[in-house]
Design a protein around this motif. Structure first.
Motif, PDB file in Angstrom:
ATOM      1  N   MET A 247       0.832  -1.211   0.000  1.00  0.00           N
ATOM      2  CA  MET A 247       0.000   0.000   0.000  1.00  0.00           C
ATOM      3  C   MET A 247       0.865   1.259   0.000  1.00  0.00           C
ATOM      4  O   MET A 247       0.507   2.265  -0.607  1.00  0.00           O
ATOM      5  N   ALA A 250       1.891   1.773  -3.524  1.00  0.00           N
ATOM      6  CA  ALA A 250       0.751   2.241  -4.317  1.00  0.00           C
ATOM      7  C   ALA A 250       0.437   3.696  -4.004  1.00  0.00           C
ATOM      8  O   ALA A 250       0.171   4.503  -4.889  1.00  0.00           O
ATOM      9  N   LEU A 273      -6.717  -4.457  -3.841  1.00  0.00           N
ATOM     10  CA  LEU A 273      -5.751  -3.471  -4.348  1.00  0.00           C
ATOM     11  C   LEU A 273      -5.801  -3.408  -5.875  1.00  0.00           C
ATOM     12  O   LEU A 273      -5.713  -2.332  -6.468  1.00  0.00           O
ATOM     13  N   VAL A 278      -4.020  -0.996  -8.492  1.00  0.00           N
ATOM     14  CA  VAL A 278      -2.630  -1.336  -8.153  1.00  0.00           C
ATOM     15  C   VAL A 278      -2.273  -2.632  -8.878  1.00  0.00           C
ATOM     16  O   VAL A 278      -3.082  -3.552  -8.944  1.00  0.00           O
ATOM     17  N   ARG A 291       1.685   1.065  -9.682  1.00  0.00           N
ATOM     18  CA  ARG A 291       0.322   1.576  -9.818  1.00  0.00           C
ATOM     19  C   ARG A 291      -0.096   1.515 -11.271  1.00  0.00           C
ATOM     20  O   ARG A 291       0.640   1.948 -12.144  1.00  0.00           O
ATOM     21  N   PHE A 317      -5.350   0.668   4.757  1.00  0.00           N
ATOM     22  CA  PHE A 317      -6.241   0.806   3.597  1.00  0.00           C
ATOM     23  C   PHE A 317      -7.031   2.115   3.666  1.00  0.00           C
ATOM     24  O   PHE A 317      -7.232   2.783   2.648  1.00  0.00           O
ATOM     25  N   LEU A 320      -4.777   4.713   2.423  1.00  0.00           N
ATOM     26  CA  LEU A 320      -4.651   4.627   0.961  1.00  0.00           C
ATOM     27  C   LEU A 320      -5.854   5.279   0.264  1.00  0.00           C
ATOM     28  O   LEU A 320      -5.712   6.023  -0.702  1.00  0.00           O
TER      29      LEU A 320
END
Ligand code: UD1
Length: 426
Positions: A247, A250, A273, A278, A291, A317, A320
């Motif tokens: 993460m 990303a 993801l 991602v 990404r 998450f 993100l």
């Protein structure tokens, strides 16, 4: 108390070695109490929680030697519990680390008695231990709660039994497996946890001589042995560290190879993801993360026991999703109070609303650096991720939580171009 100073906006580029899993190493260390012949564990991460478990095992009478420490690789721990002189896990150690309760099963199985301080509440919720106690009772242990301690005894030894857990618990499944390995007869665990750490513990116990079938499924059968022998076992790579760094890559728009990662252990997180834009590809050495899209895409997620999306990746998450296009609904079903990162992320400009057990995250263009406070292990690292992507400077205070579960995080991220330094608060 240490803090991290992060200058955001630099994509992570390069490779990050994945350490052995904290959540596998802790029960494996407790399993060292089961045998008088010793247990050798390789690939043990350098973490504060490992130091706490080492202190606890020593308190109980085990000798522990950290044999070799090679930079970038884990330690080899030799645990020698020839005699257990003390059966009490004191409050001072248990209050620092809830996983101390994992010595309960091994102590009762080996010594017929254990006194373990009740862990009490913790930042992310109530976290009772009733299922750990139920498992031991199903194997014939008698349990009393007195003066803040669990007192468990089985003077004639534990007997195999049928343990049907009403809800899935990782720790209670582990305590039951360890105790059953030295119990007389066969134990069946129903509604068992299925995490890779459970399988890792089973493989170690099998190496020690226990007969175990079904680990990794919800029904585990164990035939106990009168004694267990020495084995050498290497700790499974940390899937939560893997997901966290995936993460981070990303979020910063980077390109990182996670060396040693097992992508099969994060399948549900990897699927989410990928939906968010991602790319994760398996490589010979682990997994590469880049990404796919210019902007991340908002995706809904719900935490669940393995193989579902792990609660230990929920905070990361949420971080993100603060930078995604559109909205994301993140629902926490395992712990009742696990959104402490939200107010801190809001200080960095995130648009998040918590309604009961769900957080609605509306993506914004970019977070802005700010001083923030770490509140628990995974919340802390979510703030680090946010800081890496934010504009300007972020200071993450009270990072002792981070040191409980992330092995040299600033070194690993710094090697990939992150501007992150550790400072000692005076
Ligand atoms: C382990 C992990 C932790 C992770 C959690 C869930 C370790 C050292 N820690 O914690 O990082 O977040 O799994 O994946 O491996 N419960 C009861 N009674 C009990 C035990 C648990 O009601 O006796 C409840 C808990 O409050 C929680 C749920 O069951 O709501 C799951 O907890 P559990 O799987 O036991 O977590 P831990 O083993 O403590």
């Amino acid at each position: 108390m240490d803090r991290l100073r992060i200058r955001g906006g630099y994509p992570l580029m390069g490779e990050i070695p994945i350490s052995g899993a904290k959540n596998a190493a802790l029960p494996l260390m407790a399993a060292g109490l089961l045998s008088a012949d010793g247990l050798t564990l390789e690939n043990v991460p350098h973490l504060a929680d490992i130091a706490s478990m080492t202190a606890l095992l020593r308190e109980l009478g085990a000798e522990i030697n950290a044999e070799s420490v090679i930079d970038g690789q884990g330690e080899t721990l030799k645990i020698q519990a020839r005699r257990i002189e003390n059966i009490e896990a004191p409050y001072d150690i248990v209050r620092k680390m809830r996983a101390s309760v994992l010595v309960l099963g091994p102590l009762v199985a080996r010594k017929g008695e254990a006194k373990v301080s009740l862990p009490g509440g913790c930042a992310i919720g109530n976290r009772p231990v009733d299922l750990h106690l139920m498992a031991l009772e199903c194997m014939g242990a008698h349990i009393e709660l007195e003066s803040g301690y669990i007192h468990a005894f089985a003077p004639k030894g534990l007997k195999g039994g049928r343990i049907a857990f009403p809800t899935v618990s990782v720790g209670a499944t582990e305590n039951a497996m360890m105790a059953a390995s030295l119990a007389v007869g066969e134990t069946t665990i129903l509604n068992a946890a299925r995490e890779p750490e459970i399988l890792d513990l089973a493989q170690c116990l099998i190496g020690m001589g226990a007969v175990i079938e079904g680990a990794g499924t919800d029904k585990i059968r164990i035939s106990g042995k009168s004694q267990l022998s020495h084995t050498t076992h290497s700790v499974v790579p940390d899937r939560i560290e893997t997901g966290t760094f995936a993460m981070a890559a990303a979020m910063t728009g980077g390109d990182v190879e996670l060396v040693g990662a097992k992508i099969g252990h994060i399948q549900s997180a990897a699927a989410i993801l990928r939906e968010a834009g991602v790319t994760l590809t398996e490589t010979e050495r682990g997994c590469r993360v880049t990404r796919t899209t210019d902007k991340l895409i908002g995706v809904d997620v719900m935490t669940e026991p393995y193989p579902g999306f792990p609660t230990d990746l929920q905070a990361q998450f949420v971080a993100l999703m603060t930078a995604a296009t559109g909205a994301s609904m993140v629902t926490e079903t395992i712990f009742e109070n696990r959104f402490m990162h939200v107010p801190e992320l809001k200080r960095m400009g995130a648009n998040i609303n918590v309604h009961g057990s769900s957080a609605l995250v509306r993506g914004i263009d970019r977070l802005k650096g700010a001083p923030v406070m770490a509140t628990d292990l995974r919340a802390s690292v979510s703030l680090v991720l946010a800081g890496l992507a934010a504009e300007g400077e972020t200071i993450v205070n009270r990072i002792y939580h981070l040191d409980r579960g992330y092995d040299r995080v600033e070194k690993k991220l710094g090697a990939c171009g992150a501007k992150i330094i550790r400072e000692r608060e005076t």
